[in-house]
Every structure is written in structure tokens, then in C-alpha cells.
Motif scaffolding. Structure first.
Motif, PDB file in Angstrom:
ATOM      1  N   UNK A 164       0.845  -1.202   0.000  1.00 54.54           N
ATOM      2  CA  UNK A 164       0.000   0.000   0.000  1.00 54.54           C
ATOM      3  C   UNK A 164       0.882   1.254   0.000  1.00 54.54           C
ATOM      4  N   UNK A 165       0.607   2.132  -0.938  1.00 54.50           N
ATOM      5  CA  UNK A 165       1.384   3.375  -1.053  1.00 54.50           C
ATOM      6  C   UNK A 165       0.790   4.471  -0.164  1.00 54.50           C
ATOM      7  N   UNK A 166       1.657   5.266   0.423  1.00 58.78           N
ATOM      8  CA  UNK A 166       1.219   6.419   1.212  1.00 58.78           C
ATOM      9  C   UNK A 166       2.080   7.621   0.854  1.00 58.78           C
ATOM     10  N   UNK A 167       1.491   8.836   0.988  1.00 58.03           N
ATOM     11  CA  UNK A 167       2.337  10.019   0.847  1.00 58.03           C
ATOM     12  C   UNK A 167       3.195  10.145   2.099  1.00 58.03           C
ATOM     13  N   UNK A 168       4.468  10.450   1.946  1.00 61.68           N
ATOM     14  CA  UNK A 168       5.355  10.537   3.107  1.00 61.68           C
ATOM     15  C   UNK A 168       6.006  11.915   3.221  1.00 61.68           C
ATOM     16  N   UNK A 169       5.847  12.733   2.212  1.00 66.45           N
ATOM     17  CA  UNK A 169       6.459  14.072   2.236  1.00 66.45           C
ATOM     18  C   UNK A 169       5.792  14.870   1.130  1.00 66.45           C
ATOM     19  N   UNK A 222      -7.846  14.589   1.312  1.00 68.04           N
ATOM     20  CA  UNK A 222      -7.091  14.552   2.562  1.00 68.04           C
ATOM     21  C   UNK A 222      -6.372  13.204   2.620  1.00 68.04           C
ATOM     22  N   UNK A 223      -5.104  13.190   2.261  1.00 67.12           N
ATOM     23  CA  UNK A 223      -4.339  11.940   2.396  1.00 67.12           C
ATOM     24  C   UNK A 223      -3.861  11.813   3.837  1.00 67.12           C
ATOM     25  N   UNK A 224      -3.780  10.592   4.310  1.00 64.55           N
ATOM     26  CA  UNK A 224      -3.330  10.378   5.684  1.00 64.55           C
ATOM     27  C   UNK A 224      -2.144   9.416   5.671  1.00 64.55           C
ATOM     28  N   UNK A 225      -1.018   9.888   6.202  1.00 66.88           N
ATOM     29  CA  UNK A 225       0.208   9.083   6.279  1.00 66.88           C
ATOM     30  C   UNK A 225       0.275   8.449   7.664  1.00 66.88           C
ATOM     31  N   UNK A 226       0.167   7.127   7.766  1.00 66.57           N
ATOM     32  CA  UNK A 226       0.279   6.501   9.085  1.00 66.57           C
ATOM     33  C   UNK A 226       1.743   6.492   9.546  1.00 66.57           C
ATOM     34  N   UNK A 253      -0.120  10.100  13.027  1.00 65.40           N
ATOM     35  CA  UNK A 253      -0.247  10.179  11.569  1.00 65.40           C
ATOM     36  C   UNK A 253      -0.010  11.613  11.125  1.00 65.40           C
ATOM     37  N   UNK A 254       0.040  11.805   9.808  1.00 68.29           N
ATOM     38  CA  UNK A 254       0.148  13.155   9.244  1.00 68.29           C
ATOM     39  C   UNK A 254      -0.961  13.295   8.210  1.00 68.29           C
ATOM     40  N   UNK A 255      -1.762  14.377   8.317  1.00 64.67           N
ATOM     41  CA  UNK A 255      -2.775  14.651   7.292  1.00 64.67           C
ATOM     42  C   UNK A 255      -2.125  15.511   6.224  1.00 64.67           C
TER      43      UNK A 255
END
Lengths: 295, 570
Positions: free
Chosen positions: B1-6, B189-193, B199-201
Motif C-alpha cells: 500500500x502506497x502512502x504520501x510521506x512528504x 485529505x491523504x493520511x500518512x500513518x 499520523x500526518x494529514x
């Protein structure tokens, strides 16, 4: 330092005999000489140190003031044992020489385990990058092979024949020099270095790092100096040492994990790490489990 | 699963960013060629966070001992404590997949097919405007739950009373559209766990607003309310114990002996010299190379030829080689000049080195004869990048034979070119260049054998230290691997021949037997084997003097036999 600054955690308590039964530094002796009580934390336990009217150290548990724990004063520090002191504190013979300057260079809280701090002290390869222009400078980055052994009688770890090119090795330096080092680890959390002094070709300056394990992954560092130096003030000697330590601190606090992994595969040692390689094996052999991740 | 990290503001040139995904700490940095790297945030050596290191545009340099790690592959390219030793080829940071989309940097901890691509959110279109990210001390599920109920007035509407908001879950977040009196605003609203409790919204708006500062402020206020509610919910929950991430014991990944590359580009860089850009055939990362490395090219006609990699540090998207047409070619250079074409797939070896370029002297003289310029280019760029003095003396027979002129021009006035000199003229220049030996200067040369012989003679006569002069054909290093002997593996009932230049470990593996290793430099003890018979020639730093004397253990990665035969317990 205020005790309140340390959030106490019951998991910081030490049950490891290899650590519990040893002497640990808890305060510079000048902190109790004024007759004041000194609060601190050792191995997750809050303690109160002071000198009694006879001038002897008296250390009590803060939560149980009726209990006195064994304490001694030596090498500029109060030392405490929270278990059964099975052996005497190691000796630093130079500290008894009359022409030596004895300086406790300060107490510095560091968010890292004691063995990580000891390993950093044993390390020469970082000099050009962390202590740039003082203890090392690029491009003189080579760490030549040196010898390491464990003394069969005292069981101290020794690194010998160490040398490194230093632009300004001590407060007494005026030029760069190839500096000779000897390292000795007489205690899992204490390390001593003997280095060439510009003052006397026959003798060596002695610099020790005593680590007070507040918890498994945080310490109060007590740098201890025993120097051949008639010129500099105590304040400038301290300032030099603190400047060096201030350069190490951000590195130490950014090491992951904070406890030292003893499995040799967990990190990637090189030949220059020979002292650290032996130190890690030695900690395993001593049965140290506090401040480390056992292999 | 891909997430935004920056987001793109975090990966500006020559900086590093620190972030986490599911408890895995990551360092994110952009190289000067635009590539974004996402790596485990630990130096291999002593665990220091690489995010406090230096991004020099090509490599990430650890703050502690200045180990250098290459753009893309994460491979270690230089260990300053041992300037003469090439780092183990297996020394590489753990790297994670990366993609840039909607103004955000995405990554995933999962490997394999699952990791092919991050989601593409149609609603965002191509003009995504990244709003301010907010870290939250609450887990992702709590925050996602609140976002699914979030009401807000679209930026630009006057009234906040009754905006209509539609929300849908999308991969990695919540997509929402708010509309009121004809003003519509679309935000994902992406959420980075970050880990189990944080987390980071990362909100992204479709389209740049008319007044971007006012829009950022508008949305920061809306999000601040979400953050406060999420943290209130979380603080009412029983505290979860926070454990330090356990140390993973890395095992050396198998190093491919051969790999497939595709010719991405072929061009004439000079008369009779063809240049090739080779990329990994399946689009992956190429193995890390060191300055002065060469590869074996396995040609379809069965010939094997060696070519030096000319790339500077950080130029890791391809290997660039130069091939001179040999008039006496038996099918090697002739094949590459006449038949090889863009798109062809070739087999090559992993990069190798005859000597490591040391960077422990202030100044380096590099001498190249003709096509010998190829490894010299890589060395000159590495030294230049390291801020060390370098002078390149390049000898060519005619102006038309100057290869890779663009790189030479970039190096600028440090390059001295000599055109059309005869052997005496060349010797005259070399004598001048090598007039005064200096402990602060090293010399490295690559060229035709007569020229290298001349350099050797001139350097000896001028009194240069043998150690200060290296030749492309020279073999150096601290370990003498010239011996050959046999190793009997008692339990496996096999006999292995260890030849000059190979290690016992290599020989055992070549036999198909499995043996763990880690540092491959004689420092960790992972590849140790009990010795049943024979004498060991120890080269490691792991064993104690007593253990060495006992001779009952051998570190197979570096140590060799002092006798003709060793019997090991394997």
C-alpha cells in the motif's frame, strides 16, 4: 540537574548483576562538597547524595530515605553501588601523581545508552568529521591498524598502537601532530584514554569518560581529566572538553537503536572498529544485558 | 500500500527530510538529477540517522564517519577510514519504492507486485495545490473517521453556514467536495500513518486558489479543529506501550554476477569512439559503482570485453562507457561499433575495481592516454565533488579523438590536453608533470602499456613513492589474495579449489553451498567456520589473538590458508 527533568520509568530499573553490582558515578564530588544534597537517578532509581559531617559520602534512596547504599569518592566523582559491590573500583594510577591537573569537566545529560557513548569514545574515525579542525581534519582520514586485547589478569579491554593525525590535539597544542592513543575499558560503562601530550614526550595525558546510567538508554556523562598542563585555567580546560563533547552529543542522540546491539551482524563493522568489536564481545562475555540489545 | 510521506517542499535540493511510515523511520532526499530517494534512516555502520547527514547532490554522506551512499541504489561508495579499500559491494542502505504524484512524495514498505504504483486520484487533475500538512498525535483510523464527517466552507465563499460536502474514501485518504452558492472546492485529505499512534494529514486541493496565502490560512484553521478533536479522542484511550523498533539483522542480499542491460543511447563521442548509455533492462536500479570501476560486457558473439564506467558520483540512472574501435578487432569493439544498436539487450557483470580511488591526500594527478580517459573521468569527477584538488593530463593523438568533451569541459581548467605528441614529447610532458614528488599528492594513470611503463620509469627516477602511483592494471589492497589452495568441506564431502583473487567464501558459494555473511570485511564473524585441519592465514579483525593462535576458526570472507589444504567443518 533536576530530578524532575527525568521521567522515571519502572522499566529503567536494572536487574542485571553484571551492572547492578558495579560502582557507577552519580555526581561530581564538588557538587556535594559544599554541604548540599545532590539529587540524581541511577539505573532508574532516585537517589540523594551528600557528605556527612565526617566528610564521608552518604547516599540514600529518595523513596526510602532510611536505606543507605554503598558510596565512595574517587576520581572527582561520587560512586555508588546499588547491588552488592563485588569488586573495588578500577584504578587510574596517574590520578595520584602530584603534578597532574585533575578536572571534572562537567555533567552532561545524553539521550543514549552508556555503551554507545563508550564506543564513540573508542572511535577515532569520526575525528575529521565531528571534531573538524581540532581532533582531525580531511583528507587525513585513515585509521591505521592497531592492536586490541583483553588483559588476562585485570580483564580490561586495551586498544594499543592507535595513532591519528590531529590539528589541535589539546589545549596545549600549537600545531598539528600525529597523536598516539591508548584506550582502556576497565568497566562496561567507563572508558579511559591515554594520549600523547605536547608537554612531555615520556608521559601521557589521561582522559576518561564516566557514564552514569540513568536508564538503559540515557546517561549523564562525566568527563574526567588528569593532565600535564600548567598553563591553562581550569575553565579553559573544561571549555575545550565541553566543546568536544558538544560535538559528539548530537551524533550520539541520533543513533538508532539507542541501546547497543551486540549481534555483530546488526551493524556493519570495519577494521577501524576493532576496539568496538572486542568491546561488544566483551560485554556479551561479561553477561551485560542493560543498555544493550543482547545478541 | 502506497502512502504520501512528504510533500515537494520537503525534498528541495541539497536537503534531507526525516519521516516515518508504519514505525519505519525514513530519510527522503532529492539528488541534483531530480531523483528522489527514500531509504531507511540509519547508516549501516553505526546506526546514525542519515537525515542529519549531508546531501551533496549526488550522494548522501553520513555525519558520523562520512560513509557515502549513492543516489538510487543506496550503495556505499566510500569509507574514509580505509581509503584504499573498496567498500563491500553488499553494503547498501535499505531503499524503498518512490513516486511523485499530486505534489506529494509517495512510498510503500511492501515489496513485490503490490508495490508497482501509487494511486492516481482522478479528481485532482494535473494542477494539484498542496495545502499545509499537519502531524497528529492520533492513529490514522481516528483521523480518517473524522475526515469522513468533516464539514467546511469552500475557500472563497462568504458564508460558512450551510456548505454541502460530499466525501468518499479513496486509497490513502478521503476525497471531499464542498460547494456553496456556486463556489466549489475539491480536496483530497491523504493520511500518512506514522506509527500505531501518530499520523500526518496531507491535504491537496484541486487547482491553485486565487489567493494562496489566504487559502492556506483558511484550511489550516479547518484542519486545526480536526487535529484537536482527534487528539482528544486518542488521549481518552488507554496509552499503548511505545516500543523501539527492533533492529532487523540485515543479511547480505545476493549480488547478481550477471545482469541484463539495455542500450538506451549510442552515439559517436569522438572519432572511432562510440559511447553507450546502458540502463537496467527491467527498469530497476543498477548496482552501485565506484570511481574507476569497470564492467565485463558479454557480447552476443560470445566475446567478453571490459569497459570502464565514466559516470560521476550520483549519475546512477545508467552506466556510460566509451568503446574505441580496435583496427585489429576480433569482433569485440567491431561488434559494438557496427552492430549494437539502441534498444539491444546485453549481459554485463556487476561493476568491479582493480584499485580503489583513495581520497586521503589533498591533491591527485590523473594521467590518461587515449581511451584511457574513461576511468579517469569517473575519478576526476569524484575527487572534484569531494572538494579535493585534481589535475587531469589527457594525451590524444588528434583533436578529433577527444572523447566525452562535455565532461572535460565541465571539469574546466583542471584538464590539460596534449594533442599529437610522439613518445619523446609525451615523456617530456610526463617528466614535467611528475617533477617533484610530494607526500600530499597521488598519481593515477590509465593508458596503453608503453605509456604506463614510461610513467613508471619517470616516477621512479623522480623519486615518487611506489605507494603514491597507481595504474589501472595494478592490483592493490591490504589482503594478499594471490595464494591458491584447496579447501575440504568435511560434512559436505566436497573439495573446493580456492584460486588467486577469490575468497574461501566465494569458492564455497560457487560450489552451490550456502554460507551466511554480513560485512565481508573480516569484522563481524558471520561467515566463520570451524577449522578441522590445516593452517590459517588470518586477515580478519574479529578473532582475538588467542583465537588466531588456536587456529580453530576461520573467517572465510578474508582469511586464507597458510598450508596447501584446509579442512573445514561444513
Amino acid at each position: 540537574m533536576s530530578v524532575a527533568a527525568w521521567s522515571l520509568n519502572t522499566s529503567d530499573r536494572c536487574t542485571n548483576p553484571a551492572i547492578l553490582n558495579r560502582w557507577h558515578p552519580v555526581a561530581p564530588s564538588h557538587a556535594v562538597e559544599a554541604g548540599e544534597s545532590h539529587f540524581t537517578v541511577l539505573l532508574g532509581v532516585e537517589i540523594v547524595c551528600r557528605l556527612n559531617p565526617a566528610g564521608e559520602p552518604e547516599v540514600r534512596l529518595r523513596r526510602d530515605p532510611a536505606t543507605c547504599v554503598p558510596a565512595i569518592v574517587d576520581y572527582g566523582c561520587v560512586w555508588v553501588c546499588l547491588g552488592e559491590p563485588t569488586e573495588a573500583l578500577f584504578t587510574i594510577e596517574e590520578a595520584g601523581e602530584p603534578d597532574r591537573r585533575i578536572v571534572h569537566a562537567g555533567t552532561i545529560g545524553v539521550n543514549v545508552s552508556a555503551p554507545r557513548a563508550v564506543e564513540n569514545f573508542l572511535d577515532m574515525a569520526h575525528f575529521p568529521y565531528v571534531h573538524t579542525g581540532i581532533l582531525g581534519v580531511e583528507p587525513y582520514t585513515d585509521v591505521n591498524d592497531y592492536q586490541v586485547h583483553v588483559d588476562p589478569v585485570t580483564n580490561d579491554v586495551w586498544a594499543t598502537d592507535c595513532e591519528f593525525w590531529q590539528p589541535m590535539a589539546a589545549t596545549t597544542s600549537t600545531t598539528g601532530q600525529m597523536t598516539d592513543y591508548l584506550y582502556r575499558v576497565p568497566h562496561p560503562f567507563n572508558v579511559i584514554l591515554y594520549k600523547t601530550t605536547p608537554v612531555d614526550a615520556q608521559r601521557m595525558d589521561v582522559i576518561a569518560l564516566f557514564c552514569q546510567p540513568v536508564g538503559p538508554d540515557r546517561i549523564i556523562a562525566h568527563p574526567f581529566l588528569c593532565l600535564l598542563d600548567d598553563e591553562n585555567t581550569t575553565a579553559s580546560i573544561r571549555a575545550f572538553q565541553l566543546r568536544i563533547f558538544a560535538q559528539d552529543k548530537p551524533i550520539l542522540e541520533n543513533q538508532l537503536p539507542k541501546c547497543l546491539p551486540l549481534d555483530p551482524r546488526a551493524e556493519r563493522p570495519i577494521r577501524a572498529d576493532r576496539a568496538a568489536i572486542t568491546y561488544r564481545r566483551w560485554l556479551s562475555d561479561l553477561g551485560v544485558t542493560y543498555g544493550v540489545i543482547p545478541a | 500500500m502506497w502512502y504520501p510521506i512528504a510533500d515537494h517542499h520537503d525534498v528541495i535540493p541539497r536537503h534531507t527530510a526525516r519521516t516515518s511510515l508504519h514505525g519505519q523511520e525514513l530519510v527522503v532526499w532529492r539528488a541534483d538529477d531530480g531523483n528522489v530517494n527514500v531509504w531507511e534512516n540509519r547508516c549501516l555502520h553505526r546506526g546514525v540517522r542519515l537525515s542529519i547527514g549531508v546531501n551533496d547532490g549526488a550522494e548522501l554522506v553520513c555525519r558520523y564517519h562520512a560513509w557515502r551512499y549513492a543516489n538510487r541504489s543506496g550503495g556505499c561508495t566510500y569509507i574514509p577510514a580505509h581509503p584504499r579499500d573498496a567498500p563491500a559491494r553488499t553494503a547498501a542502505c535499505s531503499t524503498f519504492p518512490v513516486a511523485e504524484r499530486h505534489g506529494l512524495v509517495w512510498s510503500t514498505l511492501a515489496g513485490g507486485d503490490d508495490a508497482s504504483e501509487p494511486p492516481s486520484i482522478e479528481q485532482l487533475g494535473n494542477d494539484a495545490f498542496v495545502l499545509r500538512a499537519r502531524p497528529v498525535r492520533a492513529p490514522a483510523d481516528v483521523v480518517l473517521g473524522l475526515l469522513e464527517e468533516l464539514n467546511w466552507a469552500p475557500f472563497g465563499s462568504d458564508d460558512t453556514a450551510d456548505a454541502a460536502v460530499e466525501r468518499t474514501r479513496v486509497p490513502g485518504g478521503v476525497a471531499a467536495v464542498a460547494s456553496e452558492r456556486g463556489v466549489e472546492e475539491r480536496i483530497i485529505f491523504f493520511v500518512q500513518p506514522v506509527d500505531s499512534s501518530r499520523c500526518v494529514v496531507r491535504p491537496v486541493r484541486s487547482g491553485e486558489p486565487t489567493d494562496s496565502v489566504a487559502a492556506l490560512r483558511h484550511h489550516a484553521t479547518i484542519l486545526a479543529d480536526v487535529v484537536e478533536r482527534a487528539e482528544r479522542i486518542q488521549s481518552a484511550r488507554p496509552a499503548a506501550p511505545t516500543a523501539e523498533t527492533p533492529v532487523a539483522i540485515p543479511t547480505a542480499p545476493p549480488r547478481p554476477e550477471r545482469l541484463r542491460v539495455r542500450i538506451e543511447r549510442k552515439w559517436a563521442t569522438a572519432e572511432k569512439i562510440a559511447a553507450f548509455d546502458l540502463v537496467e533492462a527491467d527498469g530497476g536500479n543498477l548496482p552501485t559503482f565506484l570511481p574507476g570501476d569497470h564492467i565485463d560486457l558479454h557480447l552476443p558473439n560470445g566475446l567478453i570485453r571490459q569497459y570502464s564506467i565514466t559516470n560521476g558520483p550520483g549519475e546512477t540512472a545508467h552506466y556510460r562507457i566509451g568503446v574505441k574501435r580496435d583496427p585489429a578487432s576480433t569482433g569485440g569493439s567491431a561488434y559494438l561499433h557496427d552492430r549494437a544498436k539502441t534498444g539491444d539487450v546485453l549481459k554485463i557483470s556487476a561493476p568491479r575495481n582493480r584499485f580503489a580511488l583513495r581520497r586521503n591526500v589533498p591533491s591527485t594527478i590523473l594521467i590518461a592516454g587515449g581511451i584511457g580517459i574513461t576511468p579517469i573521468l569517473a575519478m576526476a569527477q569524484a575527487l572534484d565533488r569531494a572538494g579535493l584538488d585534481v589535475a587531469v593530463h589527457s594525451f590524444v593523438s588528434s583533436e578529433g579523438e577527444v572523447a566525452f568533451r562535455d565532461v572535460l569541459d565541465r571539469l574546466g581548467p583542471v584538464v590539460h590536453r596534449y594533442v599529437g605528441l610522439d613518445p619523446d614529447g609525451t615523456a617530456g610532458v610526463l617528466k614535467h608533470v611528475l617533477t617533484s614528488p610530494d607526500p600530499g599528492v597521488q598519481v593515477a594513470a590509465c593508458g596503453p602499456p608503453p605509456m604506463l611503463d614510461a610513467i613508471q620509469t619517470i616516477a621512479d627516477a623522480a623519486g615518487w613513492d611506489e605507494d603514491a602511483v597507481s595504474f589501472e592494471y595494478f592490483q592493490t589492497g591490504d589482503i594478499d589474495r594471490s595464494s591458491s589452495f584447496t579447501v575440504e568441506l568435511a560434512r559436505s564431502a566436497r573439495t573446493v579449489k580456492v584460486t588467486a583473487g577469490t575468497s574461501v567464501l566465494d569458492a564455497i558459494r560457487a560450489e552451490g553451498l550456502d554460507l551466511d555473511s554480513s560485512c565481508e570485511r573480516g569484522a563481524c564473524g558471520t561467515c566463520a567456520l570451524p577449522v578441522l585441519d590445516g593452517e590459517v592465514d588470518h586477515h580478519d579483525v574479529f578473532l582475538s589473538p588467542a583465537e588466531r593462535a588456536a587456529g580453530a576458526t576461520i573467517l572465510t570472507c578474508v582469511s586464507r590458508a597458510a598450508s596447501n589444504r584446509l579442512v573445514l567443518d561444513l
